[in-house]
Design a protein around this motif. Structure first.
Motif, PDB file in Angstrom:
ATOM      1  N   SER A 428       0.855  -1.193   0.000  1.00 29.87           N
ATOM      2  CA  SER A 428       0.000   0.000   0.000  1.00 29.87           C
ATOM      3  C   SER A 428       0.885   1.236   0.000  1.00 29.87           C
ATOM      4  O   SER A 428       1.795   1.372   0.814  1.00 29.87           O
ATOM      5  N   TYR A 429       0.611   2.111  -0.960  1.00 32.19           N
ATOM      6  CA  TYR A 429       1.403   3.338  -1.093  1.00 32.19           C
ATOM      7  C   TYR A 429       0.467   4.480  -1.473  1.00 32.19           C
ATOM      8  O   TYR A 429      -0.264   4.389  -2.469  1.00 32.19           O
ATOM      9  N   CYS A 430       0.466   5.530  -0.654  1.00 27.93           N
ATOM     10  CA  CYS A 430      -0.420   6.672  -0.843  1.00 27.93           C
ATOM     11  C   CYS A 430      -1.869   6.178  -0.918  1.00 27.93           C
ATOM     12  O   CYS A 430      -2.361   5.602   0.028  1.00 27.93           O
ATOM     13  N   ASP A 431      -2.531   6.339  -2.049  1.00 30.18           N
ATOM     14  CA  ASP A 431      -3.941   5.984  -2.153  1.00 30.18           C
ATOM     15  C   ASP A 431      -4.168   4.745  -2.996  1.00 30.18           C
ATOM     16  O   ASP A 431      -5.281   4.546  -3.522  1.00 30.18           O
ATOM     17  N   ALA A 432      -3.146   3.909  -3.135  1.00 33.81           N
ATOM     18  CA  ALA A 432      -3.272   2.739  -4.003  1.00 33.81           C
ATOM     19  C   ALA A 432      -2.782   1.477  -3.301  1.00 33.81           C
ATOM     20  O   ALA A 432      -1.977   1.525  -2.366  1.00 33.81           O
ATOM     21  N   LEU A 433      -3.284   0.343  -3.766  1.00 30.87           N
ATOM     22  CA  LEU A 433      -2.733  -0.961  -3.441  1.00 30.87           C
ATOM     23  C   LEU A 433      -2.014  -1.456  -4.684  1.00 30.87           C
ATOM     24  O   LEU A 433      -2.643  -1.693  -5.721  1.00 30.87           O
ATOM     25  N   ASP A 434      -0.701  -1.606  -4.603  1.00 29.51           N
ATOM     26  CA  ASP A 434       0.104  -2.029  -5.741  1.00 29.51           C
ATOM     27  C   ASP A 434       0.397  -3.522  -5.607  1.00 29.51           C
ATOM     28  O   ASP A 434       1.107  -3.951  -4.685  1.00 29.51           O
ATOM     29  N   PHE A 435      -0.155  -4.314  -6.524  1.00 32.05           N
ATOM     30  CA  PHE A 435       0.003  -5.768  -6.524  1.00 32.05           C
ATOM     31  C   PHE A 435       1.155  -6.139  -7.458  1.00 32.05           C
ATOM     32  O   PHE A 435       1.151  -5.765  -8.636  1.00 32.05           O
ATOM     33  N   GLY A 436       2.120  -6.891  -6.931  1.00 26.64           N
ATOM     34  CA  GLY A 436       3.180  -7.435  -7.753  1.00 26.64           C
ATOM     35  C   GLY A 436       3.007  -8.934  -7.899  1.00 26.64           C
ATOM     36  O   GLY A 436       3.016  -9.665  -6.902  1.00 26.64           O
ATOM     37  N   LEU A 437       2.838  -9.414  -9.134  1.00 31.31           N
ATOM     38  CA  LEU A 437       2.639 -10.841  -9.407  1.00 31.31           C
ATOM     39  C   LEU A 437       3.948 -11.409  -9.956  1.00 31.31           C
ATOM     40  O   LEU A 437       4.307 -11.178 -11.108  1.00 31.31           O
ATOM     41  N   THR A 438       4.689 -12.103  -9.101  1.00 30.68           N
ATOM     42  CA  THR A 438       5.940 -12.740  -9.500  1.00 30.68           C
ATOM     43  C   THR A 438       5.676 -14.211  -9.755  1.00 30.68           C
ATOM     44  O   THR A 438       5.108 -14.898  -8.893  1.00 30.68           O
ATOM     45  N   VAL A 439       6.088 -14.701 -10.927  1.00 30.54           N
ATOM     46  CA  VAL A 439       5.789 -16.091 -11.279  1.00 30.54           C
ATOM     47  C   VAL A 439       7.017 -16.753 -11.877  1.00 30.54           C
ATOM     48  O   VAL A 439       7.916 -16.094 -12.423  1.00 30.54           O
ATOM     49  N   ALA A 440       7.058 -18.077 -11.754  1.00 28.90           N
ATOM     50  CA  ALA A 440       7.981 -18.890 -12.536  1.00 28.90           C
ATOM     51  C   ALA A 440       7.291 -19.202 -13.857  1.00 28.90           C
ATOM     52  O   ALA A 440       6.131 -19.623 -13.882  1.00 28.90           O
ATOM     53  N   ARG A 441       7.986 -18.980 -14.958  1.00 31.62           N
ATOM     54  CA  ARG A 441       7.352 -19.186 -16.263  1.00 31.62           C
ATOM     55  C   ARG A 441       6.926 -20.637 -16.463  1.00 31.62           C
ATOM     56  O   ARG A 441       5.978 -20.911 -17.194  1.00 31.62           O
ATOM     57  N   ALA A 442       7.626 -21.557 -15.817  1.00 33.39           N
ATOM     58  CA  ALA A 442       7.245 -22.965 -15.941  1.00 33.39           C
ATOM     59  C   ALA A 442       5.888 -23.228 -15.329  1.00 33.39           C
ATOM     60  O   ALA A 442       5.196 -24.175 -15.723  1.00 33.39           O
ATOM     61  N   ALA A 443       5.486 -22.405 -14.368  1.00 31.18           N
ATOM     62  CA  ALA A 443       4.213 -22.601 -13.670  1.00 31.18           C
ATOM     63  C   ALA A 443       3.108 -21.709 -14.213  1.00 31.18           C
ATOM     64  O   ALA A 443       1.946 -22.118 -14.292  1.00 31.18           O
ATOM     65  N   VAL A 444       3.440 -20.468 -14.568  1.00 32.54           N
ATOM     66  CA  VAL A 444       2.452 -19.499 -15.057  1.00 32.54           C
ATOM     67  C   VAL A 444       3.005 -18.868 -16.337  1.00 32.54           C
ATOM     68  O   VAL A 444       3.653 -17.827 -16.294  1.00 32.54           O
ATOM     69  N   PRO A 445       2.775 -19.488 -17.483  1.00 32.90           N
ATOM     70  CA  PRO A 445       3.332 -18.946 -18.731  1.00 32.90           C
ATOM     71  C   PRO A 445       2.645 -17.675 -19.207  1.00 32.90           C
ATOM     72  O   PRO A 445       3.200 -16.948 -20.030  1.00 32.90           O
ATOM     73  N   GLU A 446       1.438 -17.383 -18.710  1.00 28.17           N
ATOM     74  CA  GLU A 446       0.684 -16.201 -19.149  1.00 28.17           C
ATOM     75  C   GLU A 446       0.318 -15.355 -17.934  1.00 28.17           C
ATOM     76  O   GLU A 446      -0.829 -15.335 -17.487  1.00 28.17           O
ATOM     77  N   VAL A 447       1.285 -14.651 -17.381  1.00 31.02           N
ATOM     78  CA  VAL A 447       1.022 -13.903 -16.154  1.00 31.02           C
ATOM     79  C   VAL A 447       0.070 -12.740 -16.389  1.00 31.02           C
ATOM     80  O   VAL A 447      -0.679 -12.341 -15.489  1.00 31.02           O
ATOM     81  N   GLN A 448       0.038 -12.196 -17.606  1.00 33.75           N
ATOM     82  CA  GLN A 448      -0.829 -11.051 -17.849  1.00 33.75           C
ATOM     83  C   GLN A 448      -2.299 -11.430 -17.750  1.00 33.75           C
ATOM     84  O   GLN A 448      -3.133 -10.630 -17.329  1.00 33.75           O
ATOM     85  N   SER A 449      -2.630 -12.672 -18.109  1.00 31.26           N
ATOM     86  CA  SER A 449      -4.028 -13.099 -17.970  1.00 31.26           C
ATOM     87  C   SER A 449      -4.416 -13.179 -16.501  1.00 31.26           C
ATOM     88  O   SER A 449      -5.570 -12.925 -16.127  1.00 31.26           O
ATOM     89  N   LEU A 450      -3.469 -13.505 -15.639  1.00 29.31           N
ATOM     90  CA  LEU A 450      -3.728 -13.511 -14.205  1.00 29.31           C
ATOM     91  C   LEU A 450      -3.941 -12.088 -13.697  1.00 29.31           C
ATOM     92  O   LEU A 450      -4.812 -11.831 -12.852  1.00 29.31           O
ATOM     93  N   ALA A 451      -3.151 -11.138 -14.223  1.00 27.36           N
ATOM     94  CA  ALA A 451      -3.331  -9.738 -13.841  1.00 27.36           C
ATOM     95  C   ALA A 451      -4.697  -9.221 -14.276  1.00 27.36           C
ATOM     96  O   ALA A 451      -5.379  -8.493 -13.538  1.00 27.36           O
ATOM     97  N   THR A 452      -5.122  -9.610 -15.470  1.00 30.26           N
ATOM     98  CA  THR A 452      -6.441  -9.208 -15.953  1.00 30.26           C
ATOM     99  C   THR A 452      -7.539  -9.790 -15.072  1.00 30.26           C
ATOM    100  O   THR A 452      -8.537  -9.115 -14.756  1.00 30.26           O
ATOM    101  N   ALA A 453      -7.370 -11.033 -14.641  1.00 32.81           N
ATOM    102  CA  ALA A 453      -8.351 -11.658 -13.756  1.00 32.81           C
ATOM    103  C   ALA A 453      -8.418 -10.943 -12.408  1.00 32.81           C
ATOM    104  O   ALA A 453      -9.492 -10.840 -11.807  1.00 32.81           O
ATOM    105  N   LEU A 454      -7.300 -10.431 -11.932  1.00 33.02           N
ATOM    106  CA  LEU A 454      -7.290  -9.692 -10.670  1.00 33.02           C
ATOM    107  C   LEU A 454      -8.070  -8.389 -10.799  1.00 33.02           C
ATOM    108  O   LEU A 454      -8.842  -8.007  -9.902  1.00 33.02           O
TER     109      LEU A 454
END
Length: 509
Positions: A428-454
């Protein structure tokens, strides 16, 4: 010279080529009004003395003979900035996708243990003249809360930079020399002190374990037992390589708080529910949603208020995410109950959870087991204790600055390992919640789709009423119910966006 705690040392010994044990932060800075040239150069000139004057950024490891116990920390003098700091210019078009790919590559490499355990990259070439900073620090040296203290040592509270003496190099002493005898004596004294402390807390620990096993009917343990089981095997829980990927999402803090208040939940409950919905949505398209709920491992700080000492003072707890429930309100209520049970047990055990313990022989044992676990690829064959990691770190409500430029976002990056290929860390910083999605590519090859789902999960909860869900029609006896997959949130219009073009606390690219 300073002894390394037992918990800090574990992160050193667990590290392998495929599982680096560092954490990081990605800061994006807006240039000062009217600034048109070499903002990145100004940032570098401001950073050099601040980094060198901070004892944390000078500390390096001093190993013991044969590595029979944890190393010690000693002052390494002025850092060799050619080894620690680099300038990077993004390829065109300099958008957020290029920035995410850049920091994912930086996050894939291990730190050099012969030097202070940090690296920093100043990343230029972003649109609108913005500059990013990627700061990587070994987890053996810092946790989420103590990282806030580091930020205070290198950033400003206002647009005007704090003054640095022109002769700052002369203020730093020579590199510390600690002989083998000194290191051995300090380690043996530390070992003796921690052994006595462990023995003193042993009776309380045994009573707690007895409660977890169900003897004595301890109420905190009874609630916590719902979280104590293996998670289901999913696409997230596989052996991994060193390749990483990263996605960032920013949500409005006020909007998340409003959801929490509307449903009599905490901010952390809602964060967990958002992550649960996003992972559930991702699994709908990637292997299916298991009938059994996924389990998250979540760090809980053990620090006293105001303590920002640069050492790990936290423990891990387990929380069921209710991913098997399609209804978002029922899922939020179930997550709230599971998180409350985990918090209750952690509070009852707080005084006896060790963050320091003797380390004699630990480097050999833990290092050997970590290497064997990776080579055997056992993570692909056993049920996971947890399916993903989620962490929520409270940050400053006031903006930070550097070289006159305002830091508008700070996304955290963290650790993934064999069998645990997704880490969602929130800052949490100022007026936002900043989510960082760190993944292993072997486990999550499409991290952007996970960000969109969030993003879609936030839109769904923001529109959710407090009315209880309608009762499901009764099942006929003898028939196993079908898996509750429910509608995908990917079709819901996002109410918040991630990316670098955010000019308000809800925006982004």
């Amino acid at each position: 010279m300073k002894n390394m705690s037992g918990l800090d040392g574990l992160f050193l010994h667990l590290e392998t080529a495929a599982t680096p044990m560092h954490v990081a932060a990605l800061y994006v800075l807006e240039p000062p009004p009217g600034r048109v040239t070499d903002f990145a150069g100004d940032i570098e000139r401001q950073l050099l003395p601040r980094l060198a004057l901070s004892p944390f950024f000078r500390a390096r490891l001093a190993a013991l003979p044969l590595h029979f116990a944890n190393p010690l920390w000693i002052d390494g003098g002025v850092p060799d900035f050619a080894r620690h700091l680099q300038r990077i210019v993004l390829p065109p078009p300099g958008g957020f996708a290029e920035l995410q790919a850049c920091v994912a590559a930086l996050h894939s490499t291990r730190l050099d243990r012969r030097r202070p355990l940090w690296e920093l990259a100043i990343i230029d070439g972003l649109a609108d003249g913005e500059v990013a900073i990627y700061l990587k620090v070994h987890h053996a040296a810092v946790d989420g809360i103590s990282g806030l203290g580091l930020a205070a040592s290198i950033f400003d509270a206002g647009p005007e930079p704090w003054p640095v003496p022109a002769d700052w190099r002369s203020l730093i002493g020579e590199a510390e020399r600690a002989g083998i005898g000194e290191r051995l004596a300090s380690t043996l004294r530390h070992t003796a002190a921690q052994s006595v402390k462990l023995l003193r807390h042993l009776p309380s620990g045994l009573r707690l374990l007895a409660g977890l096993a169900g003897r004595g009917g301890a109420r905190p343990a009874a609630g916590m037992r719902q979280n104590l089981s293996f998670g289901p095997r999913t696409a997230l829980n596989v052996p991994i390589s060193a390749e990483r990927d990263f996605a960032a999402v920013s949500l409005p803090l006020a909007g998340v708080r409003a959801i929490a208040e509307r449903h009599a939940a905490t901010l952390n409950d809602v964060v967990l529910a958002l992550c649960s919905a996003a992972v559930r949505d991702y699994l709908v398209a990637n292997g299916g949603v298991p009938r059994k709920s996924l389990i998250a491992t979540m760090p809980v700080s053990l620090r006293a208020a105001g303590n920002t000492e640069t050492t790990i003072q936290a423990t891990l707890t387990l929380v069921r995410l209710a991913t098997h429930l399609a209804d978002p309100l029922r899922r939020l209520q179930a997550v709230r109950a599971a998180a409350g049970a985990a918090k209750t047990l952690t509070k009852s055990a707080r005084s006896i959870i060790p963050t320091d313990f003797p380390s004699l022989g630990v480097p050999w044992l833990v290092g050997g087991l970590a290497a064997l676990y990776g080579r055997s690829r056992l993570a692909g064959h056993v049920p996971p204790l947890a399916n993903l990691a989620i962490s929520n770190v409270p940050g400053p409500r006031q903006p930070l600055y550097l070289a006159g430029g305002r830091i508008r976002s700070c996304w955290p990056m963290s650790i993934v390992t064999h069998g645990l290929g997704l880490n969602i860390t929130v800052f949490s910083y100022c007026d936002a919640l900043d989510f960082g999605l760190t993944v292993a590519r072997a486990a999550v090859p499409e991290v952007q789709s996970l960000a969109t789902a969030l993003q879609a999960a936030y839109a769904e909860l923001a529109q959710l009423s407090v009315a209880p869900p309608a009762a499901a029609p009764p099942q006929r006896r003898g028939r196993r119910p079908a898996t509750d997959t429910g509608p995908s949130r990917a079709a819901v219009a996002p109410a918040a966006r991630g990316g670098t073009r955010r000019r308000s606390t809800t925006g982004g690219e």
